[in-house]
Design an enzyme around this catalytic site. Sequence first.
Site, PDB file in Angstrom:
ATOM      1  N   HIS A 114     -39.304  36.136 -85.360  1.00 22.04           N
ATOM      2  CA  HIS A 114     -38.332  35.042 -85.286  1.00 22.04           C
ATOM      3  C   HIS A 114     -38.878  33.855 -86.080  1.00 22.04           C
ATOM      4  O   HIS A 114     -40.057  33.812 -86.409  1.00 22.04           O
ATOM      5  CB  HIS A 114     -38.134  34.609 -83.825  1.00 22.04           C
ATOM      6  N   ASP A 124     -28.607  37.658 -79.664  1.00 15.27           N
ATOM      7  CA  ASP A 124     -29.932  37.045 -79.852  1.00 15.27           C
ATOM      8  C   ASP A 124     -30.267  36.201 -78.621  1.00 15.27           C
ATOM      9  O   ASP A 124     -29.378  35.549 -78.044  1.00 15.27           O
ATOM     10  CB  ASP A 124     -29.863  36.159 -81.114  1.00 15.27           C
ATOM     11  N   ALA A 141     -38.177  32.690 -89.188  1.00 18.13           N
ATOM     12  CA  ALA A 141     -38.640  32.982 -90.556  1.00 18.13           C
ATOM     13  C   ALA A 141     -38.119  32.000 -91.601  1.00 18.13           C
ATOM     14  O   ALA A 141     -38.531  32.068 -92.758  1.00 18.13           O
ATOM     15  CB  ALA A 141     -38.262  34.400 -90.946  1.00 18.13           C
ATOM     16  N   GLY A 145     -36.897  27.139 -86.885  1.00 15.31           N
ATOM     17  CA  GLY A 145     -36.471  25.993 -87.686  1.00 15.31           C
ATOM     18  C   GLY A 145     -37.489  25.653 -88.760  1.00 15.31           C
ATOM     19  O   GLY A 145     -38.510  26.315 -88.919  1.00 15.31           O
TER      20      GLY A 145
HETATM   21  P1  13P Z   1     -35.175  30.011 -87.853  1.00 14.80           P
HETATM   22  O1  13P Z   1     -34.930  28.991 -86.780  1.00 14.80           O
HETATM   23  O2  13P Z   1     -36.528  29.839 -88.472  1.00 14.80           O
HETATM   24  O3  13P Z   1     -34.095  30.062 -88.829  1.00 14.80           O
HETATM   25  O4  13P Z   1     -35.228  31.428 -87.096  1.00 14.80           O
HETATM   26  C1  13P Z   1     -34.077  31.914 -86.463  1.00 14.80           C
HETATM   27  C2  13P Z   1     -34.386  32.770 -85.301  1.00 14.80           C
HETATM   28  O5  13P Z   1     -35.517  33.158 -85.067  1.00 14.80           O
HETATM   29  C3  13P Z   1     -33.260  33.173 -84.426  1.00 14.80           C
HETATM   30  O6  13P Z   1     -33.657  33.975 -83.381  1.00 14.80           O
END
Ligand code: 13P
Length: 287
Positions: free
Chosen positions: A208, A81, A210, A181
């Site tokens: 991303h 990622d 979510a 986040g």
């Molecule tokens: P969150 O920070 O909303 O949990 O999303 C995680 C993310 O997009 C990792 O690439």
Amino acid sequence: MLLHGTDALKKAAASGHALPGFVAYNLETVQGITAAAEAAGRPVVIQAGSSPFKHAGREALMRLALDAAARSTAPVGVHLDHSRDLDEITACLEAGYTSVMVDGSHLAFAENIALTQEAVRRARGHGAWVEAELGALPGDEDVSTDAAAQAAAMTDPRQAAAFVSATGVDALAVAVGNVHGFTRHPVRLDLERLAAIHEAVPVPLVLHGASGLPVDELHGALARGVAKVNVNAELRRACLEATRLALPSALPGSDVVSLWAAGRDAVRDAALDVISRLSPHADGGNA
Ligand code: 13P
């Protein structure tokens, strides 16, 4: 079993479902995520790196995630990622990652294209698929900052089409109001923009940020080409809450294993909860 190729992604896009991309930092998070995939009987993607390498070490986390995915009875992809580093991308490809995300979203358009083209070139020899990002998301990938701001640079549909055609990426992460986040106020996505990107771009889209996204917004995104949904903060919060509750009974006997097990089980349950939302019918994940 390892989830190779883009078929699951394309199938998800066509059916209005999505693959969850769950961030893993260590043994317990990897185990919690694979346990959720097995309990739900659904494919998942373990996002092992890039930033979690700082905690676990690259080799250790790569081996851990790949081994767990290969041994799992559910189809599990192993994904890098948010990487800006071509050497890191190559290391993951050589180790056997099934996909990588090259993140040039901080760069000027032409530089993002050049970086992404190079990642695509490297990935092809390894049979892995590539996700890239166009547009910028507020918030932090590892620590929830209560970000309330809208994306500074939302993805432009015409630019997205040019970007995908110039780079040959397999999936595109978009900025349509999504935030990394948890946020103080519920996030509202720009679903019109998302629909226009979906119309303009021939590859599955990735959402991303979510965690905590209202379910109607999530389902709106699933109906507009989003085939992978990234979640991290929800798993982290569940893990911390469970370990906090387990701590008093673990302390007298220094029973650290019971603490780690509580965290792992909480990650599994939180991942299952996400999986159940990743269906347009909110049917518990079985449609
Ligand atoms: P969150 O920070 O909303 O949990 O999303 C995680 C993310 O997009 C990792 O690439």
